[in-house]
Design a protein around this motif. Structure first.
Motif, PDB file in Angstrom:
ATOM      1  N   PHE A 327       0.847  -1.183   0.000  1.00 60.86           N
ATOM      2  CA  PHE A 327       0.000   0.000   0.000  1.00 60.86           C
ATOM      3  C   PHE A 327       0.887   1.238   0.000  1.00 60.86           C
ATOM      4  O   PHE A 327       1.833   1.335   0.781  1.00 60.86           O
ATOM      5  CB  PHE A 327      -0.894   0.016   1.241  1.00 60.86           C
ATOM      6  N   ASN A 328       0.571   2.198  -0.840  1.00 58.49           N
ATOM      7  CA  ASN A 328       1.364   3.422  -0.954  1.00 58.49           C
ATOM      8  C   ASN A 328       0.872   4.442   0.070  1.00 58.49           C
ATOM      9  O   ASN A 328      -0.198   5.035  -0.085  1.00 58.49           O
ATOM     10  CB  ASN A 328       1.234   3.985  -2.368  1.00 58.49           C
ATOM     11  N   LEU A 329       1.661   4.679   1.114  1.00 57.46           N
ATOM     12  CA  LEU A 329       1.235   5.522   2.223  1.00 57.46           C
ATOM     13  C   LEU A 329       2.050   6.792   2.403  1.00 57.46           C
ATOM     14  O   LEU A 329       1.753   7.587   3.291  1.00 57.46           O
ATOM     15  CB  LEU A 329       1.276   4.712   3.536  1.00 57.46           C
ATOM     16  N   GLY A 330       3.102   6.987   1.597  1.00 58.64           N
ATOM     17  CA  GLY A 330       3.918   8.177   1.831  1.00 58.64           C
ATOM     18  C   GLY A 330       4.980   8.393   0.775  1.00 58.64           C
ATOM     19  O   GLY A 330       4.772   8.126  -0.403  1.00 58.64           O
ATOM     20  N   HIS A 331       6.177   8.843   1.216  1.00 59.67           N
ATOM     21  CA  HIS A 331       7.286   9.066   0.302  1.00 59.67           C
ATOM     22  C   HIS A 331       8.597   8.863   1.052  1.00 59.67           C
ATOM     23  O   HIS A 331       8.613   8.758   2.281  1.00 59.67           O
ATOM     24  CB  HIS A 331       7.234  10.477  -0.295  1.00 59.67           C
ATOM     25  N   TYR A 332       9.689   8.827   0.306  1.00 57.37           N
ATOM     26  CA  TYR A 332      11.015   8.674   0.891  1.00 57.37           C
ATOM     27  C   TYR A 332      11.736  10.011   0.818  1.00 57.37           C
ATOM     28  O   TYR A 332      11.930  10.570  -0.265  1.00 57.37           O
ATOM     29  CB  TYR A 332      11.810   7.597   0.140  1.00 57.37           C
ATOM     30  N   ASP A 333      12.120  10.538   1.972  1.00 56.76           N
ATOM     31  CA  ASP A 333      12.808  11.821   2.056  1.00 56.76           C
ATOM     32  C   ASP A 333      14.303  11.603   1.838  1.00 56.76           C
ATOM     33  O   ASP A 333      14.996  11.053   2.700  1.00 56.76           O
ATOM     34  CB  ASP A 333      12.557  12.458   3.424  1.00 56.76           C
ATOM     35  N   THR A 334      14.825  12.012   0.692  1.00 58.40           N
ATOM     36  CA  THR A 334      16.233  11.777   0.368  1.00 58.40           C
ATOM     37  C   THR A 334      17.170  12.621   1.229  1.00 58.40           C
ATOM     38  O   THR A 334      18.339  12.273   1.387  1.00 58.40           O
ATOM     39  CB  THR A 334      16.499  12.074  -1.110  1.00 58.40           C
ATOM     40  N   GLY A 506      14.327   3.861   7.655  1.00 54.72           N
ATOM     41  CA  GLY A 506      15.331   4.334   6.709  1.00 54.72           C
ATOM     42  C   GLY A 506      15.519   3.448   5.495  1.00 54.72           C
ATOM     43  O   GLY A 506      16.433   3.678   4.701  1.00 54.72           O
ATOM     44  N   ALA A 507      14.668   2.441   5.312  1.00 53.34           N
ATOM     45  CA  ALA A 507      14.858   1.485   4.221  1.00 53.34           C
ATOM     46  C   ALA A 507      14.309   2.022   2.893  1.00 53.34           C
ATOM     47  O   ALA A 507      13.105   2.254   2.780  1.00 53.34           O
ATOM     48  CB  ALA A 507      14.177   0.159   4.554  1.00 53.34           C
ATOM     49  N   PRO A 508      15.147   2.201   1.874  1.00 53.76           N
ATOM     50  CA  PRO A 508      14.654   2.638   0.564  1.00 53.76           C
ATOM     51  C   PRO A 508      13.692   1.633  -0.060  1.00 53.76           C
ATOM     52  O   PRO A 508      12.881   1.989  -0.909  1.00 53.76           O
ATOM     53  CB  PRO A 508      15.941   2.760  -0.271  1.00 53.76           C
ATOM     54  N   TYR A 509      13.799   0.368   0.368  1.00 51.07           N
ATOM     55  CA  TYR A 509      12.941  -0.670  -0.199  1.00 51.07           C
ATOM     56  C   TYR A 509      11.581  -0.751   0.490  1.00 51.07           C
ATOM     57  O   TYR A 509      10.773  -1.596   0.160  1.00 51.07           O
ATOM     58  CB  TYR A 509      13.640  -2.026  -0.113  1.00 51.07           C
ATOM     59  N   ASN A 510      11.333   0.117   1.444  1.00 51.91           N
ATOM     60  CA  ASN A 510      10.028   0.211   2.081  1.00 51.91           C
ATOM     61  C   ASN A 510       9.116   0.987   1.131  1.00 51.91           C
ATOM     62  O   ASN A 510       8.882   2.177   1.287  1.00 51.91           O
ATOM     63  CB  ASN A 510      10.164   0.928   3.431  1.00 51.91           C
ATOM     64  N   PHE A 511       8.605   0.282   0.104  1.00 56.13           N
ATOM     65  CA  PHE A 511       7.868   0.932  -0.976  1.00 56.13           C
ATOM     66  C   PHE A 511       6.598   1.626  -0.501  1.00 56.13           C
ATOM     67  O   PHE A 511       6.135   2.574  -1.128  1.00 56.13           O
ATOM     68  CB  PHE A 511       7.494  -0.081  -2.055  1.00 56.13           C
ATOM     69  N   GLY A 512       6.015   1.128   0.596  1.00 58.87           N
ATOM     70  CA  GLY A 512       4.803   1.751   1.102  1.00 58.87           C
ATOM     71  C   GLY A 512       5.080   2.961   1.958  1.00 58.87           C
ATOM     72  O   GLY A 512       4.170   3.709   2.296  1.00 58.87           O
ATOM     73  N   HIS A 513       6.360   3.138   2.355  1.00 60.05           N
ATOM     74  CA  HIS A 513       6.791   4.296   3.148  1.00 60.05           C
ATOM     75  C   HIS A 513       6.055   4.381   4.485  1.00 60.05           C
ATOM     76  O   HIS A 513       5.797   5.468   4.992  1.00 60.05           O
ATOM     77  CB  HIS A 513       6.613   5.590   2.347  1.00 60.05           C
ATOM     78  N   PHE A 514       5.704   3.237   5.041  1.00 58.87           N
ATOM     79  CA  PHE A 514       5.044   3.223   6.344  1.00 58.87           C
ATOM     80  C   PHE A 514       6.100   3.190   7.448  1.00 58.87           C
ATOM     81  O   PHE A 514       7.192   2.646   7.270  1.00 58.87           O
ATOM     82  CB  PHE A 514       4.109   2.018   6.472  1.00 58.87           C
ATOM     83  N   THR A 515       5.749   3.778   8.560  1.00 65.15           N
ATOM     84  CA  THR A 515       6.677   3.796   9.684  1.00 65.15           C
ATOM     85  C   THR A 515       5.910   4.129  10.957  1.00 65.15           C
ATOM     86  O   THR A 515       4.867   4.782  10.920  1.00 65.15           O
ATOM     87  CB  THR A 515       7.793   4.831   9.450  1.00 65.15           C
ATOM     88  N   SER A 516       6.406   3.637  12.058  1.00 62.47           N
ATOM     89  CA  SER A 516       5.817   3.955  13.361  1.00 62.47           C
ATOM     90  C   SER A 516       6.858   3.661  14.436  1.00 62.47           C
ATOM     91  O   SER A 516       7.727   2.801  14.246  1.00 62.47           O
ATOM     92  CB  SER A 516       4.557   3.116  13.622  1.00 62.47           C
ATOM     93  N   PRO A 517       6.799   4.352  15.553  1.00 60.44           N
ATOM     94  CA  PRO A 517       7.721   4.070  16.660  1.00 60.44           C
ATOM     95  C   PRO A 517       7.623   2.615  17.122  1.00 60.44           C
ATOM     96  O   PRO A 517       8.641   2.017  17.480  1.00 60.44           O
ATOM     97  CB  PRO A 517       7.268   5.041  17.755  1.00 60.44           C
TER      98      PRO A 517
END
Length: 596
Positions: A327-334, A506-517
């Motif tokens: 699922f596409n949830l965000g973006h990767y901040d370079t 920090g994973a570039p391969y996290n295509f969905g750009h999900f993250t949580s503490p």
């Protein structure tokens, strides 16, 4: 044996992506061992005939798109090239069938737990194919390739922060890596790595906390970093240290290998290897005619035809593989090298993600198209990792009733025609970037779209058609995520099951750009220095799997068993993970291949 996670080609540690997959987990025994079986398939093909000295072996990898030649591991993300480069070597460490690092390979590694260091010792006789020695600098240079953004590697992950000074180098705060030193000088054979913490996965190949390859610094140092990935020195005229060296590379078509006279190990039986790609529509005819001696990556839908051929034996292996719905949830901040979960989408509600997962009929699809070689994945850790995979969780079997209930709870109501769901005046419309992999791809994509319509989701194909693998990989690895909502990914995983390189912040391969503490906490627990044994680590893995199953950031699709058709003139073929000398041992027993 791949030392990383790879984007599987038509079907990270390092990571590589893919497209088709297969699985057969019934009646497994003697799991990875040489001479063992996976299901009804032997792990190796035994040929009692005398092996000839010389001969050319014709090997193919099934793919419907051209491969991109790249022999530097840290600049390559594609499973097709990862397989096709295998005869040239690549991994510094030998492994056993349980993926534990063993002594006796191109290099050995030892750990000092009290000092939190590792010492890598290269063989004295390890040389590049130009005759120059492989040096300590060549190993350290591999870290520069990953950490220096100028090279464009996508392999940087949170894992590398555990090496002292590597994050500062990555951020441009330091000109060198303080935690990597040379006890005998840059031209020597020893490298010391200073870690911040000891990790329980250190004993396994593919753990992601240190690299397992080297690159020829003397050969590449003068190439502009921004041009290295396209330079002939890494694509068509590389230096290698394996049993075979690339003699002629036609990018997108083939690689012709000849023996590397500077190889430290046993001299190869073969005089050459021709490695090419084969279109899925031509695989069966090519194997039947004897055009190819070995075909890797063969799709599941042609397995019934291949197993009937009389000139071929089929070998198999549990694959380090999982396919997923993303699922596409965000973006990767370079700038920060971090994923940001900020996309405005109904998929931010986990109930919607769960509903999309329950609406799929994966078991039915596998039964119809899997040829008995696929099973629905119930979790993110494949069952080959017996001590870590959660066999009790059900995952996401088809459950239309539950999917509808979840969408009701999320406030998505049926429209007046009871055709699609709406909320706040907007339809539940989603874009599905389905990949083209084999002849069944379109039927499977249309099936899932129909399944999602049953629960009121209006799903359409990205740009109205299937997406070829090369285009797909460029889109999903673009930091700006794109305008897709759902897509499938297939991973050839590393031989340590930790998934920090796939799903960390920090994973570039996290295509969905999900993250949580909470996710960060659970990923760290798996690799925490407080883990004392496999039992402790298994508990951390189970906790992680339960969390990911509930959050549904990704939905597991299928596990797979790899299978490989082998011509009956081939000798010493093996799919055992611990077979470290495969390419030098391979041979043929006749000048011409067996024909059906």
């Amino acid at each position: 044996m791949s030392k990383g996670k790879w984007i599987a080609g038509v079907t990270v540690a390092a990571v590589v992506l893919g497209g088709g997959g297969y699985a057969y987990y019934a009646s497994q025994h003697n799991d990875n061992a040489t001479g063992g079986k996976v299901g009804n398939l032997n792990v190796e093909y035994k040929n009692d005939k005398t092996v000839k000295k010389g001969g050319n072996l014709n090997v193919a990898y099934e793919s419907d798109v051209p491969f991109k030649a790249q022999f530097v591991s840290e600049l390559n993300d594609n499973a097709t090239m990862q397989k096709m480069s295998a005869p040239s070597g690549g991994s510094l460490f030998n492994i056993d069938n349980e993926f534990n690092i063993q002594k006796g390979g191109p290099a050995d590694i030892t750990f000092d737990k009290s000092a939190k260091t590792a010492t890598v010792t290269l063989r004295d006789d390890l040389k590049w194919s130009d005759g120059k020695p492989v040096t300590a600098k060549d190993y350290e240079y591999e870290y520069e390739l990953v950490a220096n953004p100028a090279y464009g590697s996508t392999r940087w992950t949170d894992s590398f922060d555990n090496i002292v000074g590597l994050s500062d180098y990555h951020a441009g705060k330091a000109d060198s890596i303080s935690g990597i030193t040379f006890p005998d000088g840059e031209g020597g054979k020893k490298i010391k790595i200073q870690f911040k913490e000891n990790k329980p996965g250190f004993k396994h190949s593919g753990n992601g906390y240190f690299l397992e390859s080297a690159s020829p610094y003397h050969y590449l140092k003068d190439v502009d970093p921004k041009k290295l990935a396209s330079d002939p020195k890494t694509t068509t005229k590389p230096l290698v240290f394996g049993a075979f060296k690339p003699e002629k590379v036609v990018s997108g078509e083939s690689i012709y290998y000849t023996p590397n006279k500077y190889y430290y190990g046993e001299k190869p039986n073969l005089k050459s290897i021709t490695y090419t790609t084969v279109d899925p529509s031509k695989t069966v005819a090519s194997v039947k005619s004897g055009k190819y001696d070995v075909v890797q990556g063969a799709s599941a839908n042609i397995y019934p035809q291949l197993k009937k051929l009389g000139n071929t034996e089929i070998t198999g292996q549990q694959e380090l593989y999982i396919s997923l719905l993303n699922f596409n949830l965000g973006h990767y901040d370079t700038k920060t090298s971090e994923n940001v979960q900020d996309r405005k989408t109904p998929l931010q509600d986990k109930r919607v993600r769960q509903a999309i997962g329950y609406a799929r009929n994966v078991d039915e699809v596998n039964k119809k198209f899997g040829s008995g070689l696929r099973t629905r994945a119930n979790t993110l850790i494949p069952p080959i990792f017996k001590e870590y995979s959660d066999t009790e969780t059900k995952g996401y079997p088809e459950d239309i009733k539950k999917a509808n209930k979840l969408l009701d709870e999320a406030g998505w109501k049926w429209d007046k025609k009871h055709e699609f769901r709406e909320k706040d005046g907007k339809r539940l419309s989603l874009t599905y970037m389905a990949r083209q992999s084999d002849s069944n791809s379109e039927a499977i994509a249309k099936n899932y779209i129909q399944q999602w319509k049953k629960v009121g989701a209006d799903v359409s194909l990205y740009k109205g058609r299937l997406t070829d693998f090369n285009s797909w990989s460029q889109i999903v690895t673009n930091p700006d995520s794109g305008n897709w909502d759902l897509t499938d990914a297939s991973w050839s995983l590393s031989s340590d099951p930790s998934q920090v390189d796939l799903f960390s912040k920090g994973a570039p391969y996290n295509f969905g750009h999900f993250t949580s503490p909470e996710l960060t906490k659970k990923l760290k627990a798996i690799d925490s220095p407080s883990v004392k044994n496999d039992s402790d680590r298994a508990k951390a893995f189970k906790d992680y799997q339960e969390y990911m199953n509930d959050e549904a950031y990704v939905i597991p699709t299928s596990f797979a068993t790899d299978y490989t058709p082998v011509n009956k003139r081939v000798a010493n073929w093996s799919m055992a993970y611990g077979d470290n000398d495969l390419w030098s041992k391979l041979g043929v027993t006749s000048d011409s291949p067996a024909k059906n």
